[in-house]
Motif scaffolding. Structure first.
Motif, short mmCIF file in Angstrom:
data_model
loop_
_atom_site.label_atom_id
_atom_site.label_comp_id
_atom_site.label_asym_id
_atom_site.label_seq_id
_atom_site.Cartn_x
_atom_site.Cartn_y
_atom_site.Cartn_z
N LEU A 56 0.75 -1.26 0.06
CA LEU A 56 0.01 -0.22 -0.12
C LEU A 56 0.87 1.35 -0.10
CD1 LEU A 56 -2.73 -0.80 2.70
CD2 LEU A 56 -3.20 -0.59 0.08
N LEU A 59 1.32 3.33 -3.07
CA LEU A 59 -0.02 4.11 -3.53
C LEU A 59 -0.51 5.09 -2.74
CD1 LEU A 59 -2.07 0.64 -4.01
CD2 LEU A 59 -0.53 1.76 -5.91
N THR A 60 0.12 5.39 -1.70
CA THR A 60 -0.25 6.45 -0.55
C THR A 60 0.72 7.67 -0.86
OG1 THR A 60 1.24 5.53 0.80
CG2 THR A 60 -0.84 4.90 1.03
N THR A 134 -4.66 5.62 0.51
CA THR A 134 -4.85 5.17 -0.86
C THR A 134 -6.20 5.37 -1.65
OG1 THR A 134 -3.78 3.13 -0.01
CG2 THR A 134 -4.68 2.84 -2.22
N HIS A 139 -6.62 5.07 -5.68
CA HIS A 139 -6.51 3.59 -5.99
C HIS A 139 -7.39 2.86 -5.28
CE1 HIS A 139 -2.74 4.33 -7.92
NE2 HIS A 139 -2.25 5.05 -6.98
N LEU A 176 -8.55 -3.71 -4.97
CA LEU A 176 -7.12 -3.61 -5.54
C LEU A 176 -6.92 -4.89 -6.31
CD1 LEU A 176 -5.25 -2.30 -2.19
CD2 LEU A 176 -5.65 -1.08 -4.47
#
Length: 202
Positions: A56, A59-60, A134, A139, A176
């Motif tokens: 994760l 994605l952040t 996220t 995402h 995801l």
């Protein structure tokens, strides 16, 4: 991100909760096979969440770096908690003896605070924050952090709700699993994503 992990980690938490409930039906939960199996599922779930948390992080964007570290610290303490309860159960002769051994362990300076009171909370708060970051990065859908928040609050209200916690975590993360890479960009959610305490073990 590995789709198998996104499914397996939450389901391991559900399996922990279900095995715990079944084990308590006869009034003799712990020590024994039911206790060990439940905690094995819980331990597996925590271990499987490590690569999810690491996955994760990209994605952040940069905001996820400190949150990732905090979340991993929470996972580490929860792993120690599950492992300790399994080891103590091996040494215990009965339920009362197990409680005595647990108290001897938690009475050590800093143990109760680090591994039972504060540490596990860092994982639950961290995974919610990572889900929110996220989602903010596009995402995950907006409802994923909401589901994750509900999921982590349920065991604090009643540990018997842990099976639902795992299912809600799965629902929050399942978009995801439908991500598709585009060119050199990181995967994002598909255009139509599917809807998908102090002492944790015991």
């Amino acid at each position: 991100m590995n789709r198998t992990l996104l499914v397996a980690a939450p389901l391991a938490m559900t399996a922990y909760g279900l095995t715990r409930i079944i084990g308590r039906l006869d009034g003799h939960y712990g020590p024994g096979a039911d206790w060990q199996l439940a905690h094995l599922f819980g331990l597996a779930g925590m271990l499987l969440f490590i690569p999810i948390v690491l996955g994760l992080r990209p994605l952040t964007r940069t905001a996820g770096t400190p949150v990732t570290a905090i979340t991993l610290a929470g996972l580490a303490t929860t792993i120690v908690q599950f492992a300790a309860d399994m080891i103590l159960a091996v040494a215990a002769t009965d339920r009362d003896h197990l409680k005595t051994l647990q108290h001897q362990f938690t009475d050590q300076p800093g143990i109760q605070l680090a591994f039972y009171d504060i540490g596990p909370m860092l994982f639950f708060l961290g995974i919610v924050t990572l889900a929110a970051l996220t989602a903010a990065a596009g995402h995950l859908p907006w409802w994923s952090p909401a589901l994750m928040l509900i999921a982590v609050l349920l065991p604090a209200a009643d540990l018997n709700l842990m099976p639902l916690t795992g299912l809600l975590m799965l629902a929050a993360l399942v978009p995801l699993t439908r991500a598709r890479p585009t060119g050199g960009q990181r995967p994002g959610p598909s255009p139509h994503p599917s809807h998908a305490a102090t002492r944790t073990p015991g």
